[in-house]
Design an enzyme around this catalytic site. Structure first.
Site, mmCIF file in Angstrom:
data_model
loop_
_atom_site.group_PDB
_atom_site.id
_atom_site.type_symbol
_atom_site.label_atom_id
_atom_site.label_comp_id
_atom_site.label_asym_id
_atom_site.label_seq_id
_atom_site.Cartn_x
_atom_site.Cartn_y
_atom_site.Cartn_z
ATOM 1 N N GLY A 150 -25.406 31.843 2.817
ATOM 2 C CA GLY A 150 -25.195 31.699 4.166
ATOM 3 C C GLY A 150 -26.677 30.732 3.144
ATOM 4 N N ASN A 153 -27.126 27.643 4.944
ATOM 5 C CA ASN A 153 -26.746 26.755 5.999
ATOM 6 C C ASN A 153 -27.545 27.753 6.756
ATOM 7 O OD1 ASN A 153 -25.129 23.928 6.212
ATOM 8 N ND2 ASN A 153 -23.992 25.082 5.201
ATOM 9 N N ILE A 166 -11.510 33.053 13.763
ATOM 10 C CA ILE A 166 -12.388 34.047 14.474
ATOM 11 C C ILE A 166 -10.975 34.564 15.510
ATOM 12 C CG2 ILE A 166 -13.622 32.960 16.939
ATOM 13 C CD1 ILE A 166 -14.877 33.620 14.221
ATOM 14 N N ASN A 217 -19.229 24.827 13.682
ATOM 15 C CA ASN A 217 -18.221 25.155 12.497
ATOM 16 C C ASN A 217 -19.143 24.019 12.041
ATOM 17 O OD1 ASN A 217 -17.639 26.376 10.347
ATOM 18 N ND2 ASN A 217 -16.094 24.814 10.451
ATOM 19 N N HIS A 225 -18.620 21.758 8.694
ATOM 20 C CA HIS A 225 -17.635 20.972 7.415
ATOM 21 C C HIS A 225 -18.094 20.527 6.337
ATOM 22 C CE1 HIS A 225 -12.808 20.860 6.102
ATOM 23 N NE2 HIS A 225 -13.726 19.965 5.587
ATOM 24 N N ASP A 229 -9.843 22.985 12.037
ATOM 25 C CA ASP A 229 -10.864 21.953 11.945
ATOM 26 C C ASP A 229 -10.753 20.853 12.715
ATOM 27 O OD1 ASP A 229 -12.715 22.937 9.363
ATOM 28 O OD2 ASP A 229 -11.220 22.940 8.495
ATOM 29 N N GLU A 258 -26.266 19.057 4.874
ATOM 30 C CA GLU A 258 -25.821 20.039 5.245
ATOM 31 C C GLU A 258 -26.602 20.921 6.363
ATOM 32 O OE1 GLU A 258 -22.346 23.076 4.615
ATOM 33 O OE2 GLU A 258 -21.804 21.468 2.490
HETATM 34 C C1 GRF Z 1 -20.712 24.797 3.728
HETATM 35 O O1 GRF Z 1 -20.087 23.875 2.381
HETATM 36 C C2 GRF Z 1 -19.947 24.392 4.551
HETATM 37 O O2 GRF Z 1 -19.421 23.549 5.230
HETATM 38 C C3 GRF Z 1 -19.028 25.227 4.847
HETATM 39 O O3 GRF Z 1 -19.024 26.462 3.731
HETATM 40 C C4 GRF Z 1 -20.178 26.249 2.990
HETATM 41 C C5 GRF Z 1 -21.196 27.704 3.461
HETATM 42 O O4 GRF Z 1 -22.130 27.112 2.372
HETATM 43 N N1 GRF Z 1 -18.140 25.749 6.031
HETATM 44 P P1 GRF Z 1 -23.234 28.133 2.752
HETATM 45 O O5 GRF Z 1 -23.158 29.978 3.052
HETATM 46 O O6 GRF Z 1 -24.434 27.679 3.642
HETATM 47 O O7 GRF Z 1 -24.403 27.613 1.749
#
Ligand code: GRF
Length: 205
Positions: free
Chosen positions: A11, A13, A93, A107, A109, A150, A179
């Site tokens: 988590g 992000n 989902i 999402n 990626h 994706d 990200e």
């Molecule tokens: C990230 O690399 C994102 O791009 C992918 O899953 C990873 C999640 O990382 N979808 P985090 O849980 O946000 O640390």
């Protein structure tokens, strides 16, 4: 804009988005975190931030995927979520949530879609494939999801250089750093109307 997060693991992000809201860089409110793994750090992060967190998976309460799908939707509605952010959510989902939130599920990626995406392309697999292909550049994609892996409309992309001495770990770390920035920025562009989400086709969430 009320944001719901679906997460499976770390988590980070999600945390970046929560921090952006707190810092006033993103005019949105994190309202709920739904996680399919009981021990995921994402749930601890939710608790620390004072955001309601739910561990929802197939089990006693939701005997099958369809029941889980309905429970996730009920939880999203209970918290008046306007938009869902998939923050490292490792499950597909379900059709019920997708129908209710189509065009409202974002999402992130860790590569430049449409390349290095699709089934099985997640986490370290993505970066390993980028290195194996000898790419000199990779990146991050923020996109809307549809029923496939994706393939939904791309909202934003940023490139990240691949260095000759990169390992999966070093590349993953450099990409993750980007990200954390681009996700909140993209959400803010949605809030401001710079990115227009498709008109909802089904009933309002
Ligand atoms: C990230 O690399 C994102 O791009 C992918 O899953 C990873 C999640 O990382 N979808 P985090 O849980 O946000 O640390």
């Amino acid at each position: 804009m009320n944001i719901a997060f679906l997460a499976s693991h770390g988590g980070s992000n999600m945390q970046a988005v929560i921090d952006a809201c707190k810092a006033g860089r993103l005019d949105a409110r994190p309202v709920v975190v739904i996680c399919n793994n009981a021990g995921a750090p994402a749930l601890d992060r939710a608790a620390r931030a004072g955001i309601p967190g739910y561990h929802l998976c197939v089990g006693r309460r939701c005997p099958d995927e369809a029941a889980l799908d309905r429970e996730i939707l009920a939880t999203l509605r209970r918290h008046a979520a306007d938009l869902i952010v998939l923050a490292g959510y490792m499950k597909k989902i379900g059709p019920t949530v997708l129908a209710a939130y189509r065009g409202r599920i974002v999402n992130i990626h860790p590569a430049l879609l449409p390349r290095f995406g699709g089934r099985g392309m997640y986490g370290r697999h993505v970066h390993a494939a980028v290195l194996a292909a000898g790419e000199r550049e990779t990146g991050v994609t923020v996109h809307l999801i549809d029923e496939n892996y994706d393939t939904g409309p791309i909202l934003a992309q940023v490139t990240v250089p691949v260095r000759p001495d990169d390992t999966v770990d070093s590349l993953a770390a450099r990409v993750l750093e980007r990200e954390h920035v681009i996700l909140s920025e993209t959400l803010q562009r949605i809030v401001q109307g710079d990115i227009k989400l498709p008109a909802a086709s089904g009933p309002a969430p």
